[in-house]
Every structure is written in structure tokens, then in C-alpha cells.
Design a protein around this motif. Structure first.
Motif, PDB file in Angstrom:
ATOM      1  N   LYS A   1       0.820  -1.202   0.000  1.00  0.00           N
ATOM      2  CA  LYS A   1       0.000   0.000   0.000  1.00  0.00           C
ATOM      3  C   LYS A   1       0.861   1.262   0.000  1.00  0.00           C
ATOM      4  O   LYS A   1       2.015   1.243   0.454  1.00  0.00           O
ATOM      5  CB  LYS A   1      -0.899   0.033   1.238  1.00  0.00           C
ATOM      6  CG  LYS A   1      -1.965  -1.042   1.309  1.00  0.00           C
ATOM      7  CD  LYS A   1      -2.766  -0.878   2.602  1.00  0.00           C
ATOM      8  CE  LYS A   1      -3.841  -1.926   2.738  1.00  0.00           C
ATOM      9  NZ  LYS A   1      -4.597  -1.770   4.004  1.00  0.00           N
TER      10      LYS A   1
ATOM     11  N   GLU B   1      -2.176   5.346   3.136  1.00  0.00           N
ATOM     12  CA  GLU B   1      -3.369   4.517   3.271  1.00  0.00           C
ATOM     13  C   GLU B   1      -3.202   3.407   4.298  1.00  0.00           C
ATOM     14  O   GLU B   1      -4.063   2.532   4.399  1.00  0.00           O
ATOM     15  CB  GLU B   1      -3.729   3.897   1.915  1.00  0.00           C
ATOM     16  CG  GLU B   1      -4.039   4.920   0.833  1.00  0.00           C
ATOM     17  CD  GLU B   1      -4.388   4.264  -0.486  1.00  0.00           C
ATOM     18  OE1 GLU B   1      -4.599   3.030  -0.502  1.00  0.00           O
ATOM     19  OE2 GLU B   1      -4.448   4.968  -1.510  1.00  0.00           O
TER      20      GLU B   1
ATOM     21  N   SER C   1      -5.207   1.554  -2.921  1.00  0.00           N
ATOM     22  CA  SER C   1      -5.637   2.101  -4.207  1.00  0.00           C
ATOM     23  C   SER C   1      -4.668   1.740  -5.327  1.00  0.00           C
ATOM     24  O   SER C   1      -5.031   1.729  -6.494  1.00  0.00           O
ATOM     25  CB  SER C   1      -5.761   3.631  -4.105  1.00  0.00           C
ATOM     26  OG  SER C   1      -4.509   4.205  -3.732  1.00  0.00           O
ATOM     27  N   GLU C   2      -3.421   1.450  -4.973  1.00  0.00           N
ATOM     28  CA  GLU C   2      -2.432   0.989  -5.939  1.00  0.00           C
ATOM     29  C   GLU C   2      -1.506  -0.024  -5.267  1.00  0.00           C
ATOM     30  O   GLU C   2      -1.295   0.014  -4.053  1.00  0.00           O
ATOM     31  CB  GLU C   2      -1.621   2.159  -6.496  1.00  0.00           C
ATOM     32  CG  GLU C   2      -0.860   2.936  -5.448  1.00  0.00           C
ATOM     33  CD  GLU C   2       0.007   4.020  -6.062  1.00  0.00           C
ATOM     34  OE1 GLU C   2       0.690   3.714  -7.065  1.00  0.00           O
ATOM     35  OE2 GLU C   2       0.002   5.148  -5.540  1.00  0.00           O
TER      36      GLU C   2
END
Length: 304
Positions: free
Chosen positions: A63, A67, A78-79
Motif C-alpha cells: 500500500k 493509506e 488504491s495501488e
């Protein structure tokens, strides 16, 4: 419920008797199969519960740092940042930490195995006056917490001028009583007839130990190897105290703490570093798994 089949009686040679009436016999039991399936399901559930923190840690290492503590918590960010595992080595001297941990763990394990096997042989197989009394006193040291010994050991390291050296990281905890107790219990389970036969053939205590006792104790040595390696690999308090130049002699546990600084903590890199640090110990346990199971099962069966 059970599935039955007709079975013809057999003669003394195991051949079905021609013309003999068939009898009913149970071939498979449905209840046994159900219990086996339920047992496997329970094992998988327990394994998943124990693996859940490791799975979460692995995905957390992928991560972005922003986050790590997002609410509500998410397993995947998210990525996916595989670069975190590379940035670990550029953030600080992480490669040096790994190398130092390998040096300390390997040297500490070798010294511990030599000391524990020889001392265990002396306590378990040799007969000498005061053996049991000395052994009880030796075991009593297990009741002393390691934290209590930190200050006296540090003073001893200062007297020897070993502060900030590999000797200080390896030797103080390489002479513990646990390994000696483990090997003694295993040695006492080996039949004494083997030792007596070797003595008749002219072998002395040292040759008997090297040629007979030690080769029969591979499983116990494997257990001691894993426990000792893990102990040195995960040691944090003593390396933190006895090491001055962390960039040169810091070990992995100390290195993991370096990701927390005055400007903030790189949780993503710290988690990635933690995952990397678990790889060597996991491989060691997998390689020695067969010996571990056998050694743990047999180590406490001695006691003659």
C-alpha cells in the motif's frame, strides 16, 4: 450408514476358498469419511486464522504509506506498490542489517550447538560426582529473565572491550541452559547398549560421542538449530544495547525500528522490511520440517 460387500473366506495362504459361503464385511464407512472431511475443514479454518495477520501484513506492504491507517480498513490499497520492497534497501543500510543478522544468527547457532551437544552429553551419558546437582543449578538459570542480565553482561562486555563487536552479539546468549537440557533429554533416550558396544570396540567417550551419539541425534539438533537461529534472528534488546554504530553492526530487529524517525514513520517500508525479514526463518523451518516434527516428539521421551 455403511457400504457392505460380500467377502469370501480365505485359506492360510490368503486365497479365497472355492465354494465357501460369502460373509458380509464393511468396506467403507460413511461416518468416517464425514469426520475426516470435518477435521480437514477445521484444520484449514485454524490455519487461515493464523495466516490472516501475515496475509494482511503482506498486502499492507504493497500500500501507499498514506493509506496504512485508512478507515474503514482495506486489504488492498488504491495501488499496488511493489517498489516498496526495493525502496527498503535505499531508505537505509538494510542490506547491512540482513548481513549482520545472518552473521550473528549463524555464528550464534554454531556455538550453541557445539556447547549444548557436548554439555548435554556430559550431563546425560557420562557419570561423574555431583552431576545431577550441577545440572539442577544449571537449569535454575532458566528462571532468571534475560532483561535482568542485560546490565551485568554489558559490564562484562566493557571489561573485555567487546562493546560494538560481533563477539558481544553472539557469545553472551550462546551458553544457555535450554539447549543443554534439550540435548540431554534426547541423549538419555538413546540405548546404552550402543555405547557399551562402542566401548568394547575400544572407542573412548569423545569418539563415541562423535561417531554414535551425535549421528543419532540429527532430529534433536535440527530442533535446537531452528529455535536458536530464531532466537538470535529476532533478538532486539541486547543488540540495541551493546551496539553503538547501528549502520555498521545493526541487526534486522534494530533496523526495523529505524524506519520510525522524527519526521514520521514509513509504515509501508517497515511492513515490507518485516516481510523480507521473515523469509530466511520460514525457509529454514520448511527445510527442517521433517526433523522438527520427529525431534520435538522424541526430545522429551528420555529420562533413564
Amino acid at each position: 450408514m455403511s457400504t457392505e460387500t460380500l467377502i469370501r473366506p480365505l485359506d492360510t495362504k490368503g486365497t479365497p476358498v472355492a465354494g465357501a459361503p460369502r460373509t458380509r464385511g464393511v468396506e467403507t464407512t460413511t461416518g468416517a469419511k464425514v469426520r475426516l472431511v470435518i477435521a480437514h475443514i477445521c484444520i484449514y479454518i485454524v490455519a487461515l486464522i493464523f495466516m490472516a495477520p501475515l496475509i494482511y501484513a503482506f498486502f499492507s506492504a504493497l500500500k501507499p504509506n498514506s493509506e496504512m491507517f485508512s478507515m474503514p480498513p482495506t486489504l488492498i490499497g488504491s495501488e499496488i506498490k511493489w517498489s516498496n520492497f526495493v525502496d527498503v534497501f535505499t531508505y537505509g543500510p538494510f542490506a547491512t542489517y540482513i548481513a549482520n543478522s545472518f552473521i550473528v544468527a549463524i555464528l550464534g547457532t554454531l556455538v550453541t550447538i557445539i556447547v549444548s551437544t557436548t554439555a548435554g552429553y556430559a550431563f546425560g551419558r557420562l557419570r561423574w560426582k555431583g552431576r545431577d546437582t550441577v545440572f539442577v543449578l544449571f537449569l535454575a538459570t532458566l528462571m532468571v529473565p534475560a532483561e535482568v542480565l542485560v546490565i551485568p553482561m554489558f559490564q562484562v562486555m566493557q571489561w573485555f572491550d567487546w562493546v560494538d563487536t560481533y563477539q558481544a552479539l553472539v557469545l553472551p546468549f550462546a551458553f544457555g541452559a535450554f539447549g543443554t537440557f534439550l540435548m540431554r533429554q534426547f541423549f538419555r533416550g538413546i540405548p546404552y547398549e550402543l555405547e557399551e558396544a562402542a566401548r568394547i570396540d575400544g572407542a573412548g567417550p569423545i569418539r563415541t560421542f562423535l561417531k554414535i551419539i551425535l549421528p543419532l541425534s540429527k532430529s534433536a539438533v535440527a530442533v535446537l538449530t531452528v529455535f536458536t537461529f530464531l532466537s538470535f534472528w529476532n533478538s532486539y534488546l541486547w543488540p540495541l544495547i551493546v551496539t553503538v554504530d547501528y549502520d555498521a553492526l545493526g541487526t534486522l530487529p534494530v533496523g526495523l525500528a529505524s524506519f520510525a524517525g522524527l519526521t514520521g514513520t514509513r509504515w509501508d517500508l517497515q511492513m515490507a522490511a518485516a516481510i523480507i525479514s521473515m523469509i530466511p526463518t520460514t525457509v529454514l523451518v520448511i527445510v527442517l520440517q521433517k526433523h522438527l516434527v520427529k525431534g520435538i516428539a522424541m526430545a522429551g521421551l528420555g529420562g533413564r
